[in-house]
Design a protein around this motif. Structure first.
Motif, PDB file in Angstrom:
ATOM      1  N   GLU A 252      -4.976   4.970   1.090  1.00 41.64           N
ATOM      2  CA  GLU A 252      -5.614   5.557   0.845  1.00 41.64           C
ATOM      3  C   GLU A 252      -6.601   5.888  -0.814  1.00 41.64           C
ATOM      4  OE1 GLU A 252      -7.595  10.194   1.267  1.00 41.64           O
ATOM      5  OE2 GLU A 252      -5.895   9.209   2.606  1.00 41.64           O
ATOM      6  N   ILE A 253      -7.494   5.182  -0.699  1.00 41.46           N
ATOM      7  CA  ILE A 253      -8.375   5.489  -1.760  1.00 41.46           C
ATOM      8  C   ILE A 253      -9.344   6.714  -1.909  1.00 41.46           C
ATOM      9  CG2 ILE A 253      -9.657   4.434  -4.226  1.00 41.46           C
ATOM     10  CD1 ILE A 253      -7.704   1.793  -3.707  1.00 41.46           C
ATOM     11  N   TYR A 254      -8.991   6.911  -2.686  1.00 46.72           N
ATOM     12  CA  TYR A 254     -10.149   8.884  -2.781  1.00 46.72           C
ATOM     13  C   TYR A 254     -11.295   9.196  -3.983  1.00 46.72           C
ATOM     14  CZ  TYR A 254     -11.897  13.426  -1.565  1.00 46.72           C
ATOM     15  OH  TYR A 254     -12.574  14.803  -1.588  1.00 46.72           O
ATOM     16  N   TYR A 255     -12.436   9.001  -4.036  1.00 47.06           N
ATOM     17  CA  TYR A 255     -13.391   8.403  -5.281  1.00 47.06           C
ATOM     18  C   TYR A 255     -14.139   9.625  -5.084  1.00 47.06           C
ATOM     19  CZ  TYR A 255     -16.096   7.397  -8.672  1.00 47.06           C
ATOM     20  OH  TYR A 255     -17.422   7.283 -10.212  1.00 47.06           O
TER      21      TYR A 255
ATOM     22  N   PHE B 258      -4.722   8.489  -5.566  1.00 52.02           N
ATOM     23  CA  PHE B 258      -4.016   6.458  -5.283  1.00 52.02           C
ATOM     24  C   PHE B 258      -3.183   7.285  -4.353  1.00 52.02           C
ATOM     25  CE2 PHE B 258      -5.986   4.901  -8.712  1.00 52.02           C
ATOM     26  CZ  PHE B 258      -6.209   3.783  -8.319  1.00 52.02           C
ATOM     27  N   VAL B 259      -2.638   7.186  -2.902  1.00 51.91           N
ATOM     28  CA  VAL B 259      -2.246   8.166  -1.500  1.00 51.91           C
ATOM     29  C   VAL B 259      -1.422   6.814  -1.686  1.00 51.91           C
ATOM     30  CG1 VAL B 259      -1.866   9.373  -0.036  1.00 51.91           C
ATOM     31  CG2 VAL B 259      -4.318   9.949  -1.176  1.00 51.91           C
ATOM     32  N   ASN B 260       0.063   6.673  -1.731  1.00 50.43           N
ATOM     33  CA  ASN B 260       0.499   5.489  -1.016  1.00 50.43           C
ATOM     34  C   ASN B 260       1.189   5.940   0.644  1.00 50.43           C
ATOM     35  OD1 ASN B 260       2.209   3.407  -1.218  1.00 50.43           O
ATOM     36  ND2 ASN B 260       3.698   4.446  -3.203  1.00 50.43           N
TER      37      ASN B 260
ATOM     38  N   ASN C   5       2.970   6.839   2.742  1.00 47.46           N
ATOM     39  CA  ASN C   5       4.237   8.406   3.996  1.00 47.46           C
ATOM     40  C   ASN C   5       3.506   9.611   2.472  1.00 47.46           C
ATOM     41  OD1 ASN C   5       4.016   7.511   6.424  1.00 47.46           O
ATOM     42  ND2 ASN C   5       5.902   5.947   4.997  1.00 47.46           N
ATOM     43  N   ASP C   6       3.045   9.290   1.226  1.00 49.18           N
ATOM     44  CA  ASP C   6       2.730  10.466   0.959  1.00 49.18           C
ATOM     45  C   ASP C   6       1.762  11.895   0.962  1.00 49.18           C
ATOM     46  OD1 ASP C   6       3.342   9.023  -1.259  1.00 49.18           O
ATOM     47  OD2 ASP C   6       1.747   9.067  -2.614  1.00 49.18           O
ATOM     48  N   ILE C   7       2.960  12.925   1.397  1.00 51.15           N
ATOM     49  CA  ILE C   7       2.412  13.850   1.747  1.00 51.15           C
ATOM     50  C   ILE C   7       0.667  14.640   1.102  1.00 51.15           C
ATOM     51  CG2 ILE C   7       2.451  16.335   2.775  1.00 51.15           C
ATOM     52  CD1 ILE C   7       6.162  15.523   2.921  1.00 51.15           C
ATOM     53  N   HIS C   8      -0.309  14.843   1.997  1.00 54.35           N
ATOM     54  CA  HIS C   8      -1.331  15.598   0.430  1.00 54.35           C
ATOM     55  C   HIS C   8      -2.417  16.783   1.866  1.00 54.35           C
ATOM     56  CE1 HIS C   8      -1.976  11.159   3.054  1.00 54.35           C
ATOM     57  NE2 HIS C   8      -3.838  12.213   2.879  1.00 54.35           N
ATOM     58  N   LYS C   9      -3.077  16.797   0.862  1.00 55.55           N
ATOM     59  CA  LYS C   9      -4.319  17.687   1.805  1.00 55.55           C
ATOM     60  C   LYS C   9      -4.995  18.075   0.571  1.00 55.55           C
ATOM     61  CE  LYS C   9      -3.690  21.368   4.426  1.00 55.55           C
ATOM     62  NZ  LYS C   9      -3.080  23.342   4.441  1.00 55.55           N
ATOM     63  N   THR C  10      -6.275  17.602   0.790  1.00 53.29           N
ATOM     64  CA  THR C  10      -7.126  18.477  -0.294  1.00 53.29           C
ATOM     65  C   THR C  10      -7.112  20.173  -0.032  1.00 53.29           C
ATOM     66  OG1 THR C  10      -9.352  18.571   1.760  1.00 53.29           O
ATOM     67  CG2 THR C  10      -8.867  16.617   0.047  1.00 53.29           C
TER      68      THR C  10
ATOM     69  N   ALA D  46     -16.282   9.093  -1.541  1.00 48.13           N
ATOM     70  CA  ALA D  46     -16.327   8.079  -0.997  1.00 48.13           C
ATOM     71  C   ALA D  46     -14.071   7.372  -0.421  1.00 48.13           C
ATOM     72  CB  ALA D  46     -16.163   6.908  -1.292  1.00 48.13           C
ATOM     73  N   VAL D  47     -13.682   7.713   0.714  1.00 46.35           N
ATOM     74  CA  VAL D  47     -12.155   7.444   1.043  1.00 46.35           C
ATOM     75  C   VAL D  47     -12.609   5.741   1.417  1.00 46.35           C
ATOM     76  CG1 VAL D  47     -10.438   8.265   2.217  1.00 46.35           C
ATOM     77  CG2 VAL D  47     -11.873   9.623   1.155  1.00 46.35           C
ATOM     78  N   LEU D  48     -11.308   5.333   1.009  1.00 45.90           N
ATOM     79  CA  LEU D  48     -11.117   3.660   1.948  1.00 45.90           C
ATOM     80  C   LEU D  48      -9.974   3.762   2.830  1.00 45.90           C
ATOM     81  CD1 LEU D  48      -9.754   1.408  -0.176  1.00 45.90           C
ATOM     82  CD2 LEU D  48     -12.189   1.970  -1.166  1.00 45.90           C
ATOM     83  N   TYR D  49      -9.324   2.484   3.904  1.00 39.35           N
ATOM     84  CA  TYR D  49      -8.265   3.509   3.816  1.00 39.35           C
ATOM     85  C   TYR D  49      -7.613   1.566   4.177  1.00 39.35           C
ATOM     86  CZ  TYR D  49      -9.538   8.038   5.210  1.00 39.35           C
ATOM     87  OH  TYR D  49      -9.592   9.238   5.389  1.00 39.35           O
ATOM     88  N   PHE D  50      -6.951   0.765   3.959  1.00 40.43           N
ATOM     89  CA  PHE D  50      -6.046  -0.472   4.194  1.00 40.43           C
ATOM     90  C   PHE D  50      -4.102  -0.829   3.774  1.00 40.43           C
ATOM     91  CE2 PHE D  50      -5.733   0.055  -0.307  1.00 40.43           C
ATOM     92  CZ  PHE D  50      -4.601  -0.953  -0.725  1.00 40.43           C
TER      93      PHE D  50
END
Length: 274
Positions: free
Chosen positions: A28-31, A55-57, A59-64, A74-78
């Motif tokens: 995940e890329i969060y801009y 930059f969210v790798n 299986n990184d645990i994350h939360k806004t 913008a958020v993109l996933y690949f």
């Protein structure tokens, strides 16, 4: 995630916290175009300002988290499969920002313009699924973005995480190492000589998670890894990650991942390896 590449834009006047703890097996890329956000990512809290990338790798645990006065992002996933034709050496460079110690990078105005131009090109292409060569177009833009940020990350300082309370940092470390044990709010708070009430409030304020949510997230993430890599029975995997009751495990697994353990196992085994 239904495809190997997605991009989404959003603008909000307020900054509510993300509803749930969150992790996934894709990048995940969060801009942030504007505003600010507080972002919990793998045991750290970052203050994300305009023109920064998170930059969210996998299986990184994350939360806004709550805080700030609105944002435009913008958020993109690949997936790994989306970049499957690149060599290990090329991927080492392209994915280096995800594996660095700092997870958030700020950019100057000129760099922001370059990044935003790439993102808006992706957005325009994403709006029309009938365009020929659409996947190739996304790939070319994503590679440009990853190369650009990778080169800058080798030179520039990344944003340091907000220091976590010393006691809470110790507690998080203990939980990360012992989550397969029967940890409860009461047992952990007692171990660190904190009242359960204060411990509960401190944990939520520091991480954005309720204590049981965090422990379940650690356990289910490990269960997913075992289901991908191990041939053991589901009941055995449940016990290995700390669940003595298979019904509780099944219910929690579905709450976290959206599917039953058996469904997940069958889905993973049906996906061809690249």
């Amino acid at each position: 995630m239904k495809t190997d590449f997605e991009i989404h834009f959003a603008k909000q006047a307020e900054n509510p916290a993300m509803d749930m703890y969150h992790y996934h097996d894709f990048y995940e890329i969060y801009y942030l175009f504007g505003g600010e956000r507080f972002y919990y990512l793998e045991n750290h809290i970052y203050h994300v300002a305009k023109g920064s990338v998170v930059f969210v790798n996998k299986n990184d645990i994350h939360k806004t988290l709550e805080g700030g006065a609105g944002h435009d992002r913008a958020v993109l996933y690949f997936t790994d499969r989306f970049l499957g034709r690149f060599t290990d050496e090329q991927l080492k460079l392209l994915l280096s920002p995800f594996r660095s110690s700092g997870k958030v990078m700020p950019f100057n105005n000129q760099q922001q313009s370059y990044i935003e131009n790439l993102l808006f090109q992706m957005k325009k292409e994403y709006a029309d699924s009938s365009l020929p060569g659409r996947s190739l177009f996304f790939e070319s833009l994503l590679v440009q973005l990853l190369l650009f940020t990778s080169r800058i990350s080798m030179e520039a300082e990344q944003i340091a995480p907000k220091p976590m309370d010393g006691k809470m940092s110790e507690i998080i470390g203990y939980c990360n190492e012992n989550y397969v044990k029967p940890l409860t709010l009461e047992s952990v708070s007692s171990r660190f000589f904190i009242s359960p009430y204060y411990f509960s409030r401190l944990f939520k304020r520091s991480t954005g998670f309720h204590f049981p949510e965090y422990i379940n997230t650690l356990r289910i993430r490990e269960a997913q890894r075992l289901l991908r890599e191990d041939d053991g029975k589901i009941i055995q995997i449940a016990e290995r990650v700390g669940y003595s009751n298979i019904t509780h495990f099944n219910r929690t697994f579905k709450q976290v991942t959206g599917m039953a353990p058996l469904t997940y196992k069958k889905m993973i085994r049906s996906v061809p390896k690249t």
